[in-house]
Design an enzyme around this catalytic site. Structure first.
Site, PDB file in Angstrom:
ATOM      1  N   THR A  53       0.847  -1.184   0.000  1.00 56.84           N
ATOM      2  CA  THR A  53       0.000   0.000   0.000  1.00 56.84           C
ATOM      3  C   THR A  53       0.888   1.242   0.000  1.00 56.84           C
ATOM      4  O   THR A  53       1.860   1.309   0.725  1.00 56.84           O
ATOM      5  CB  THR A  53      -0.909   0.024   1.239  1.00 56.84           C
ATOM      6  N   ASP A  88      -9.114 -10.572   0.762  1.00 57.45           N
ATOM      7  CA  ASP A  88      -9.433 -10.163   2.120  1.00 57.45           C
ATOM      8  C   ASP A  88     -10.868 -10.503   2.499  1.00 57.45           C
ATOM      9  O   ASP A  88     -11.273 -10.315   3.641  1.00 57.45           O
ATOM     10  CB  ASP A  88      -9.234  -8.648   2.284  1.00 57.45           C
TER      11      ASP A  88
END
Length: 234
Positions: A191, A233
């Site tokens: 990220t 996720d």
């Protein structure tokens, strides 16, 4: 000899990189120009959207309707007041705002400022706090449209202080023996972020997540950007 994605034909190609080489991301530059000139609609409904669908049609299920129907939702930020500062950060479904708040609340009475930065005791305490925050993240955080996140309890100072009572200053606690906190209720590398401010006080921040390294490892045809693999996720 390094492997590099070739965005034109979606496969890894070998390049002999040398010091001083310049990487020109022409496809990405063209994509950004299209968005600059035509705005949001060009990404979710126009030729970029078409490229995303074409790239994923063999193994994916993304449709033009999926992209067109997507809407950004404004949510109230996570706000934490500590000392003379106010932390304003991302709410769920992002875990960042709550996790940062918990880190601050758990560490507030541990006198980390009296320790030498990055010495063994400092790293030990930070690691132990982060293990407990991540255990809560894994159990209690999710998309509030579909899951009842115990927001008030996770942001409660007393709760976060209780979470650190069992930290051993001399021994590391194995992560697999650290569990999420219990509430008195029935509810149970990759990220990049940057913030930019100017002299006039304007500010902008951007977070982009690929999830695991190189995301799904799929370049959108002729567009110069990777698709993430965030769906693992869920």
């Amino acid at each position: 000899d390094f492997k590099k994605f070739n965005p034109t034909n979606n496969y890894l190609q070998s390049y002999n990189w040398k010091k001083g080489d310049t990487l020109k991301q022409l496809d990405l530059a063209n994509t950004l120009t299209i968005i600059k000139n035509n705005g949001r609609k060009s990404f979710y409904e126009g030729e970029i959207a078409q490229s995303i669908v074409e790239t994923t049609q063999e193994t994916g299920i993304i449709s033009m309707a999926d992209l067109k129907d997507y809407k950004s939702i404004w949510r109230e930020p996570i706000v934490l007041n500590f000392n003379h500062y106010k932390l304003i950060s991302m709410p769920p479904p992002s875990s960042g705002g709550i996790a940062l708040s918990q880190l601050i609340m758990m560490s507030s009475n541990l006198k980390l400022d009296t320790l030498k930065h990055n010495n063994s005791e400092y790293i030990h305490l930070i690691s132990e706090i982060e293990k407990r925050v991540y255990a809560d993240r894994a159990m209690h955080l999710g998309d509030m449209d579909y899951y009842n996140v115990p927001l008030d309890k996770l942001m409660d100072f007393d709760y976060n202080q209780k979470r650190i009572k069992h930290i051993n200053l001399n021994h590391s606690t194995p992560s697999d023996s650290i569990f999420h906190g219990q509430f008195d209720s029935k509810e149970s590398e990759e990220t990049t972020h940057f913030s930019i401010t100017d002299n006039d006080g304007n500010a902008v921040s951007v977070t982009t997540t690929l999830n695991t390294s190189y995301g799904s490892k799929v370049f959108v045809n002729n567009r110069g950007f990777l698709l993430n693999n965030e769906m693992d996720d869920f």
